[in-house]
Enzyme design. Structure first.
Site, short mmCIF file in Angstrom:
data_model
loop_
_atom_site.label_atom_id
_atom_site.label_comp_id
_atom_site.label_asym_id
_atom_site.label_seq_id
_atom_site.Cartn_x
_atom_site.Cartn_y
_atom_site.Cartn_z
N ARG A 176 -12.65 -6.75 -6.20
CA ARG A 176 -12.05 -6.55 -7.74
C ARG A 176 -12.64 -8.06 -8.08
O ARG A 176 -11.87 -9.17 -7.57
CB ARG A 176 -10.60 -6.63 -7.40
CG ARG A 176 -10.52 -7.08 -8.72
CD ARG A 176 -8.57 -6.68 -9.19
NE ARG A 176 -7.87 -4.99 -9.22
CZ ARG A 176 -8.20 -4.00 -9.62
NH1 ARG A 176 -7.63 -4.55 -10.82
NH2 ARG A 176 -7.39 -3.05 -9.65
N CYS A 178 -8.13 -1.19 -5.52
CA CYS A 178 -9.52 -1.87 -6.18
C CYS A 178 -10.12 -0.50 -6.68
O CYS A 178 -11.49 -0.80 -6.11
CB CYS A 178 -10.15 -2.84 -5.50
SG CYS A 178 -9.40 -4.52 -5.34
N GLY A 179 -9.89 0.62 -6.19
CA GLY A 179 -10.76 2.16 -6.62
C GLY A 179 -11.09 2.95 -6.19
O GLY A 179 -11.89 3.80 -6.20
N LYS A 180 -10.37 2.68 -3.77
CA LYS A 180 -11.25 3.62 -3.34
C LYS A 180 -10.57 4.98 -3.20
O LYS A 180 -11.23 5.86 -3.60
CB LYS A 180 -10.34 2.61 -2.09
CG LYS A 180 -10.89 3.75 -0.72
CD LYS A 180 -11.04 1.89 0.04
CE LYS A 180 -9.60 1.87 0.69
NZ LYS A 180 -8.17 2.38 0.81
N ARG A 223 3.47 5.60 -6.32
CA ARG A 223 2.77 6.25 -5.86
C ARG A 223 3.13 7.68 -5.90
O ARG A 223 4.28 7.90 -5.86
CB ARG A 223 2.89 5.52 -4.12
CG ARG A 223 2.25 4.27 -3.70
CD ARG A 223 1.33 4.10 -3.45
NE ARG A 223 1.15 2.85 -3.09
CZ ARG A 223 -0.68 2.41 -2.70
NH1 ARG A 223 -1.14 3.08 -1.48
NH2 ARG A 223 -0.66 1.13 -2.51
N ASN A 256 2.59 -0.24 -8.41
CA ASN A 256 2.05 0.04 -6.70
C ASN A 256 2.87 1.26 -6.32
O ASN A 256 3.60 2.33 -5.86
CB ASN A 256 2.73 -0.65 -6.43
CG ASN A 256 1.74 -0.68 -4.84
OD1 ASN A 256 0.53 0.27 -5.23
ND2 ASN A 256 2.40 -0.80 -3.25
N SER A 274 -9.83 6.24 -6.03
CA SER A 274 -10.45 6.88 -7.44
C SER A 274 -11.98 7.08 -6.69
O SER A 274 -12.87 8.64 -7.14
CB SER A 274 -9.98 6.61 -8.77
OG SER A 274 -10.48 5.09 -8.35
N ARG A 282 3.58 -3.56 0.22
CA ARG A 282 3.72 -4.03 1.78
C ARG A 282 4.37 -5.73 1.76
O ARG A 282 3.34 -6.51 1.64
CB ARG A 282 2.10 -4.09 1.96
CG ARG A 282 1.88 -2.75 2.95
CD ARG A 282 0.40 -2.77 3.55
NE ARG A 282 -0.60 -2.81 3.23
CZ ARG A 282 -1.32 -3.54 2.71
NH1 ARG A 282 -1.58 -4.53 3.24
NH2 ARG A 282 -2.78 -3.44 1.53
C1 SPV Z 1 -2.98 -0.07 0.87
O1 SPV Z 1 -1.75 -0.41 0.32
O2 SPV Z 1 -4.28 -0.63 1.50
C2 SPV Z 1 -2.69 1.12 0.92
C3 SPV Z 1 -1.37 2.09 1.18
O3 SPV Z 1 -3.48 2.31 1.15
S1 SPV Z 1 -0.34 1.35 2.23
O4 SPV Z 1 -0.72 1.04 3.31
O5 SPV Z 1 0.05 2.49 2.96
O6 SPV Z 1 0.89 0.13 1.91
MN MN Z 2 -5.52 1.40 1.70
#
Ligand code: SPV
Ligand code: MN
Length: 616
Positions: free
Chosen positions: A424, A279-281, A393, A391, A283, A93
């Site tokens: 984290r 940060c583990g969301k 995906r 990163n 999982s 992002r």
């Molecule tokens: C994040 O980076 O928090 C994501 C992927 O879930 S995205 O927001 O689409 O880049």
């Molecule tokens: Mn996200």
């Protein structure tokens, strides 16, 4: 439809596509599409309905235009985002170039990245002008949240990227039928995206990458980028619109997972959880033996005295790094089986995708986002190019997962009994701790969240940043007001959900993590028991922590292993100085940059400080 709109649409839409759009009798929608088409000048426009044929066509287009390439396993494809070197790429992002378009006199608070509306619009319109020449524009309709529910939000996207549209088909519920029911309401999210000039099928003008958000008009403009976080408009871009809408309407839009934790007997207890990116969301949402409602975005409403949550999405755009049979068995299985999956920014060799941390043998060469890749390859600055991006995906529909919760599509969502906040943090917070009450949790766990940066956003990694509710990038209203909304939602509830802080990233003196990834299974089971009053806790200045004996039993039951008293003592040590320093840092940020912070924030911080000083 007015004449001018009709004329603009008829120029680019054949009669079948024109009819599909006209069948939604909504002048604001017609105008939005017409203006997009006039500005971007695609050769043609395809309006997609909810039909399987339309969804299949989008997928085919993504392959035909080479934004995606099939892999050996049926249904699997891969996609690359732009890469110049390790510093300049399109694989995360772009916070820097994501800005709110604000009218003169509007102040969103100094924290938000904003640009004067006229200036920003003319800049982004210039980049969008003619950007779709020679291409087909796709018009897609989605429903955020379950369809036919109090939570449903309608969204339309115009994009020239079939990869983006295909990703959205995996991630969101179709919304053409819902748009037909909208009447002439102007209350829907609009996203206009163009990948811009392409070289080798990737956005070439990264210096002209812009993501601009007009809150009042509920429009997002995105150009010269393909990375889903910048282009899949219903993810983070619409989260910003949703936070603003939720503020007006009295609900919450959060960067949260929703998971069902299975307790003793048949009991299922639902939690939401906010974690910064990477940060583990995901999982946590995918814990073995538990069921996933959502892994990234949740809408929450107080309904009949209960806090109810839905998943905004119905698919997962997850980080693939470290997905391996040991740590993420459910995802691993889905990524090995036939069925639709998009892999992005992985290494491909002989039709097979590879990524970092998969704990399998990986080839020494293949194709990745940098072109032909071989081990030891460096970028123009001499920096190593890793085999896959950090990163990288995968994108997959949630219903394909065996652990998908049966309430994913429930129009009334699930009842939230606990809310988790985690960042984290290598040196301060304990692995799991319950807040004393809702307000204490919102202030000391949520509004005080800090986290070390990751590869999910562009820029340096490992820098500790302030990230309240893990939502800092998306809070489109003054931060104090947003915190107030979180504090006040419980006024409408019969019973306060419990709030927990977690930290999966605590390190010992030698710099090694103190916990294994799988330990989070134990923390969640403990929270589930706490919700029902099945275990006691120990009171400390910062909250309530588990008794050793309860964790010892849960480690044995969940993970089949011993948990030593020494490990417990080290992990749950009260780090008084670090905890005080954290309070000071957080308080200073609020005093300096959040003029509308509620007074109770300072009171709760001060009370915690006094408890810590007394403990010392
Ligand atoms: C994040 O980076 O928090 C994501 C992927 O879930 S995205 O927001 O689409 O880049
Ligand atoms: Mn996200």
């Amino acid at each position: 439809m007015d004449d001018r709109t009709e004329q603009a649409l008829r120029q680019k839409l054949d009669s079948a596509n024109f009819q599909r759009l006209a069948a939604i009798e909504n002048p604001a929608l017609h105008r939005f599409v017409a203006e997009a088409v006039e500005l971007c000048e695609p050769d043609s426009v395809v309006v997609c309905t909810d039909s399987d044929e339309d969804i299949a066509m989008v997928r085919r287009m993504a392959i035909e235009n080479s934004e995606e390439t099939p892999l050996a396993t049926e249904g699997h494809t891969f996609h690359f985002d732009g890469f110049a070197d390790n510093q300049h790429h399109d694989q995360g992002r772009d916070k820097e170039n994501t800005r709110y378009l604000v009218s003169p006199g509007t102040d969103l608070g100094g924290r938000l990245n904003q640009i004067d509306k006229q200036e920003g619009l003319s800049e982004v319109r210039e980049f969008l002008a003619g950007s779709m020449r020679g291409r087909t524009a796709l018009v897609r309709f989605f429903c955020l949240g379950p369809v036919d529910s109090a939570f449903s939000v309608s969204g339309v996207q115009v994009t020239d990227s079939a990869y983006v549209a295909h990703s959205e088909d995996l991630l969101y519920r179709s919304g053409y039928a819902q748009f037909k029911r909208l009447g002439d309401s102007e209350d829907f999210f609009r996203v206009l995206h163009s990948a811009g000039r392409l070289e080798h099928n990737v956005s070439a003008d990264m210096d002209k990458r812009r993501i601009y958000i007009a809150l009042d008009e509920q429009i997002v403009y995105s150009v010269n980028t393909q990375y889903a976080g910048n282009t899949v408009g219903f993810k983070k871009l619409s989260l910003r619109l949703a936070i603003s809408k939720a503020d007006r309407e009295g609900w919450l839009a959060e960067h949260m997972l929703v998971v069902g934790i299975h307790g003793p007997g048949e009991r299922v207890t639902y939690f939401t959880g906010a974690f910064p990116s990477a940060c583990g969301k995901t999982s946590t949402a995918m814990l073995p033996g538990e069921t996933i409602v959502g892994d990234d975005l949740a809408y929450l409403r107080a309904i009949d005295g209960e806090l109810r949550a839905v998943n905004v999405e119905e698919g997962v755009f997850g980080i693939i790094r470290d997905v391996n049979p040991q740590d993420d068995p459910v995802i691993w299985q889905a990524l090995q089986s036939p069925g639709e999956v998009i892999f992005s920014n992985v290494l491909v060799a002989d039709g097979v995708p590879y990524w970092l941390g998969m704990e399998q043998a990986t080839p020494g060469e293949g194709r990745n986002y940098s072109g032909e890749w071989h081990e030891g390859k460096t970028d123009s600055a001499g920096k190593e190019i890793t085999l896959a991006h950090r990163n990288a995906r995968y994108t997959v529909r949630q219903e394909r997962l065996p652990n998908c919760d049966p309430h994913l599509q429930d129009p009334s969502g699930v009842k939230v009994s606990g809310v988790i906040y985690g960042g984290r943090d290598s040196d301060t917070c304990v692995p799991v701790e319950q807040a004393f009450d809702w307000a204490h949790g919102i202030i000391t766990k949520a509004a005080s969240l800090e986290s070390e940066t990751t590869a999910a956003t562009l820029g340096a990694e490992g820098v500790r940043v302030f990230n309240p509710m893990s939502n800092i990038d998306f809070v489109a209203i003054p931060l104090g007001r947003y915190i107030e909304n979180n504090l006040r939602i419980v006024e409408q509830l019969a019973k306060e959900p419990l709030i927990f802080g977690v930290n999966y990233f605590l390190k010992g003196a030698d710099g090694a993590y103190l916990n294994a990834m799988e330990d989070k299974r134990v923390w969640l089971k403990w929270m589930e028991l706490r919700v029902h009053g099945d275990v006691d806790a120990i009171e400390r200045p910062t909250g309530l922590i588990p008794h050793y004996e309860d964790l010892q039993r849960l480690f044995r039951e969940c993970l089949g292993r011993d948990y030593t008293r020494a490990a417990y003592d080290e992990q749950f040590e009260l780090r008084v100085d670090k905890s005080l320093a954290k309070l000071d840092r957080v308080e200073a940020i609020y005093r300096e940059s959040v003029p509308d912070a509620p007074e109770i924030l300072y009171q709760i911080i001060e009370a915690q400080r006094q408890r810590l000083l007394a403990a010392r």
